[in-house]
Structures are given as C-alpha cells and as structure tokens.
Design a protein around this motif. Sequence first.
Motif, PDB file in Angstrom:
ATOM      1  N   TYR B  72      19.363 -38.535  20.162  1.00  0.00           N
ATOM      2  CA  TYR B  72      20.413 -38.524  19.139  1.00  0.00           C
ATOM      3  C   TYR B  72      21.757 -38.167  19.784  1.00  0.00           C
ATOM      4  CZ  TYR B  72      22.857 -34.329  17.578  1.00  0.00           C
ATOM      5  OH  TYR B  72      23.774 -33.308  17.485  1.00  0.00           O
ATOM      6  N   HIS B  76      25.244 -40.521  19.750  1.00  0.00           N
ATOM      7  CA  HIS B  76      26.511 -40.044  19.190  1.00  0.00           C
ATOM      8  C   HIS B  76      27.571 -39.862  20.279  1.00  0.00           C
ATOM      9  CE1 HIS B  76      25.010 -38.434  15.023  1.00  0.00           C
ATOM     10  NE2 HIS B  76      24.786 -39.714  15.204  1.00  0.00           N
ATOM     11  N   ILE B  79      29.268 -43.077  21.113  1.00  0.00           N
ATOM     12  CA  ILE B  79      30.290 -43.449  20.117  1.00  0.00           C
ATOM     13  C   ILE B  79      31.571 -42.658  20.386  1.00  0.00           C
ATOM     14  CG2 ILE B  79      30.885 -43.579  17.657  1.00  0.00           C
ATOM     15  CD1 ILE B  79      27.851 -43.519  17.055  1.00  0.00           C
ATOM     16  N   MET B  80      31.409 -41.346  20.528  1.00  0.00           N
ATOM     17  CA  MET B  80      32.583 -40.468  20.714  1.00  0.00           C
ATOM     18  C   MET B  80      33.364 -40.836  21.969  1.00  0.00           C
ATOM     19  SD  MET B  80      31.073 -36.691  19.820  1.00  0.00           S
ATOM     20  CE  MET B  80      29.486 -36.646  19.000  1.00  0.00           C
ATOM     21  N   ILE B 102      25.730 -44.185  14.091  1.00  0.00           N
ATOM     22  CA  ILE B 102      25.816 -42.794  13.610  1.00  0.00           C
ATOM     23  C   ILE B 102      24.529 -42.446  12.872  1.00  0.00           C
ATOM     24  CG2 ILE B 102      27.000 -41.222  12.021  1.00  0.00           C
ATOM     25  CD1 ILE B 102      29.606 -42.751  12.573  1.00  0.00           C
ATOM     26  N   LEU B 103      24.120 -43.360  11.987  1.00  0.00           N
ATOM     27  CA  LEU B 103      22.939 -43.131  11.161  1.00  0.00           C
ATOM     28  C   LEU B 103      21.659 -43.089  11.991  1.00  0.00           C
ATOM     29  CD1 LEU B 103      22.507 -42.735   8.154  1.00  0.00           C
ATOM     30  CD2 LEU B 103      22.109 -45.186   7.931  1.00  0.00           C
ATOM     31  N   ASP B 106      21.465 -39.767  13.408  1.00  0.00           N
ATOM     32  CA  ASP B 106      21.092 -38.820  12.349  1.00  0.00           C
ATOM     33  C   ASP B 106      19.599 -38.888  12.031  1.00  0.00           C
ATOM     34  OD1 ASP B 106      23.715 -38.050  12.179  1.00  0.00           O
ATOM     35  OD2 ASP B 106      24.176 -39.251  10.405  1.00  0.00           O
TER      36      ASP B 106
END
Lengths: 317, 317
Positions: B72, B76, B79-80, B102-103, B106
């Motif tokens: 996870y 993320h 992306i960041m 993102i999902l 999550d």
Amino acid sequence: MLFDKNILQKIDEELKTYVDKDDKLYNASKHLLFAGGKRIRPYLAVVTYMLKKDDIEEVLPAAAAVELIHNYTLIHDDIMDHDDERRGKPTVHVVFGEPMAILAGDLLYAKAFEAVSKIKDNKKAHEVLKILSKACVEVCEGQAMDMEFENYYPTMDEYLEMIRKKTGALLEASVEIGAVMADCNEEERNALKEYAKRIGLTFQIQDDVLDLIGDEKKLGKPVGSDIREGKKTIIVIHALKTLDEDKKKRLLNILGNKDIKDEEIKEAIEILKPSIEYAKELMKQKTEEAKEYLKIFDKDRRKVLEDLADFIISRIY
Amino acid sequence: MLFDKNILQKIDEELKTYVDKDDKLYNASKHLLFAGGKRIRPYLAVVTYMLKKDDIEEVLPAAAAVELIHNYTLIHDDIMDHDDERRGKPTVHVVFGEPMAILAGDLLYAKAFEAVSKIKDNKKAHEVLKILSKACVEVCEGQAMDMEFENYYPTMDEYLEMIRKKTGALLEASVEIGAVMADCNEEERNALKEYAKRIGLTFQIQDDVLDLIGDEKKLGKPVGSDIREGKKTIIVIHALKTLDEDKKKRLLNILGNKDIKDEEIKEAIEILKPSIEYAKELMKQKTEEAKEYLKIFDKDRRKVLEDLADFIISRIY
C-alpha cells in the motif's frame, strides 16, 4: 437530548489524543477531523454500548476508531472525486496539496487501528479488529462500485449493494463495535446488526433526498448538485425504472449535463417527485423495521437508538 | 539457501487469499503485489518466528500483513512522487488512474489488518495489532519528513530519524511480529528489535549506495537517479558536511538539476566517493552489531537472520 453534549465532548477529547502533534502532516490530518462533523458513527458506538453499560470510558477508543476511518475515507474520496469543498470549507487536498492529503488520510487510517489497539481486553480488541477491518474492505469495494457507476446505470440491486458497502458498512460496524464492547450476546448483536443495516440505508437515501429538496445553506452545497453531476442515486434509478418514455428521455438529457440552468434542475426535481416520495416511504418503512429490532432491549435504554433512527430521516443536513 | 523457495511460495499463497477477486479494484491492488517484490518483510517475520518454532502456518497471516502494508505504501508513494515506473513496470496509477490507485492502496491497507485479525490467539492478535498500527503511523511520519526534505537540507540526525521511520519501522515491525508469534520472551524480543533497527538502517543505505554504483538493468532505473532528483541521502548529507567548499559548491550545482548530462552525474559520483565509503563502513559496522544481538539464539536457527543481515548490504538490487 438526542446528541448528548457530554458524550460528544468525550468523543472529541478522545479523538484529540490521536492527532496531538503540530506539524504539516498532523495539521492536514486534523483539518477535516475538527471541522464540524456530526460524529454519528462514534456516537452510535457509544449509545449502543450504553444499552447495557454506563461507564463509557471503555468504549471511547473503539468509537474514535470509526470516526478516524470515516475521516480518512472523506479525505481520500474528495481527492478521487476532485471535490474542492466539504461542509462549505476547502478540502484537505486544496489546502495542503494532494500528496499531503493522501498521506493525511493514511495517517488517520493507522491511527484508527492504533485506537483499536488501545482497547484493554484482548478478546474485545480482536473482535473489534475483525469488524473494523472487514468494514474497511467493504468501504473500498463500495467506493470502487460507485466510481464504476459513472460509466453506466446500475440496477437497483447493484445500487443497494454499493450503498450498503460504501455508507452502510461503517455505520453497521459502529453499532456492532458498541455491542461487542458492551458484551452483548449473540441475539442482541444480531438484532443490532439488523437495526444498523436499516439506518445505514436510510442514512444514504436521506442524503440523496436532501440534495434535491434540502436547504442550500444547511447543506453547504447547491440544491441539485447530484443532478448536475449525473449521480446515480436511488431516486434516479427508481425514476428510470418507472417513468414513461418521454419523461425518462427528458431526465436523461438533464442528468450529468454540467451546463444546465437552474430551471432545468427544477424541472428534473419535478420529474423525480414520485421517486422522492418512493424514497421517503422506503425510509419510513426501514426506520420502523429498525426500531422493531430494538424491542428486545430495555425500554429506557433503547430510546436514544430509536430517536437516532428517526433523526436520520428527519435531519436537514 | 537464503531465500527458501518453499517459504516464499507459502507467503505468496497466503497473500493471494486476500485479493482473490477479479474486478478493477482488485486487479489494481494485485498489479504491484505480484510484480516480483523480494518479500523481505514477510520473510523476516517468518524466519524470526523460526528461531523458536517450526510450523510456520501460524505466522503466515502476520507475515502477509506486513507485505500488504508495504505494498500500500509503495502504491501511494508512487502517486505522491509522480513516479511512472517501479521495477521497470508502469506504476499502478499509470495503469489504472490515480483515483483507483489511491483506492487500491486503501484496500491493501484494510486487507493487512484483516490479515492480523486472522491470527487465532487473541493476545497475539492484539500484540501484533499494536506493533503494526504503530509502524504504520511511523511510516506516514517518515514519508512526511522525506517530503519536507525537498525544501531544505536536513541534518544527519533528521535524516536518520526519517529513514528509521519511513524504511526502518516496517522492517522492525516484521521482526517484532515474528517474535511475538513465536512466543519470544522480553529479552529475546528486545535483542531482535536491536537487530532489526540495524538492518533497517543498512537496508536504506544500501538502496542509496546502489543508486550511485549499482547495475542499471538489475535496478530497473538509471544510475544516479537520486542525484538528478536531488534526493537527500545519507551519502549526500555526509558529503555536504565533510567536503571542502569548492567540491561542495560543485556538488550542490549538480544535485537536483534535471538537465544535467551523464558526465556530470559521473563527476558527482566521483565527488561522493569518500562518502560512499563512509556509508559502506557504517553498514558493515551496523551489520556486525546486528548479528551480535542474535548470539542469544540457537546457532543453527539464527543463521538465516545472520545471512539476511549480510545479504542486505551485499545485494545488487
């Protein structure tokens, strides 16, 4: 009073202990958490607990956990949906940038499970962990379904599954967690789950109804936003199933059209009126069923949960 | 053999049980999870467990949990950091879009805690929950620090705190969770924590060293990427502390300059050579210390953990 100030204050005090640092990450994490949320989920956990027990200290970490999860989902959803405002305030990613907003959500996610780990009793902590992690999975699955709905019109069954997961799962978990912390037996726990399922459903439907006939100022967003965005709500899905061809065609023309005028939104709401009535009837029925399931509990103690069920469908924001 | 294929296979089989659905969300969640990761964290959990116990079935859910958390964070982080590739493959948000990525992160987050909830013993599940949720908090704090470092040059202490949280926390948690599942006593658990702290540190430093002197093909990224991106590694921070003014000035001119040529990267690496040596020495020392802490365990059983400590600083990707 329905929302006991003393309980709400204790929930807020508990929440503060998890984000008690002052740097960019923690400020981003606190931005929404203390921006006037209704605290329905932790409140549900606490008042469910109070069906059987009085000293609420024991249930506070578990109650905080569901609110922390709720807030992480809101922060991430706002990024995914490109929403710039929530409750009339700029969203976390607007203020802190997307990377920090993703991370702020991730931190609250961790803090939620840290909160669960604070439950003293091993067996209860384990049980709450099972309930909460399962709910988190369902919330993601529900959000993914909702995102997919942008590409097609779901059936009523698909729609109901989506909101049971996206909105219902965490509300159900809140009630179930309260039940576990209060040492409810199997029968009590099952009754509470049935209660929770119904209020989860009515909670989402009332949101959809309010978008069409609510007060803009109270909602913090213009009436009919869902129509402009072409959101597939239970009201729209019911309408498409029941309207005659002419009205259906007209509705489909308006839905999701970003340039529509206010009169056209009004026209759509007019077309949707029978379906709004259907939604209201469904909510009434589900609320009565929900309250029926509470009957096995003490009359005085169950009153808050009965009132909460009524509140959900009578609330104006 | 260092990485026992039988154990790796069992870890993969366990991981598969958590993402056994075939839709967009689950496919996005699986994209990176089965793209050739080294499984160092779950492997650490399992081989730590094997210091005292043989039947590894009991530790597999906990081992899966740390790998799910690791994945996870990677999704993320990509992306960041706007990273388009990882291990030579397009990242999750490139393939599935940012909202779904993102999902997907999550979902893996939720699945990690679902994995913890699968631990049968209440006390152990509770203990693992405490360790993992704390590590998740620290990983977020470390990532936030790393993001802040883009705006200034941190001190060595700040840098070390950042990598202890961002990289070390989850590696430490992996070892500690293995220890809990194996019923290690307080003394054993503390020794393992000290071991883990040191290999967590060397793990990150070796990553930074490899970026400068590794094999592009094995790494799946060009040598010196960190220089081009101006990443503040232990090597850079040491260099800025120890270089004479001329070299320091030259290095600062090259660092973070997106348009620099390959010769300039080579020049920077030349300037950084003494600091690379410093990093290598530090890793050797920490690896020896790490192995020293294992001495309280059975000689045969501790061998894998000793070899893993050596592997971390000798690995080439």
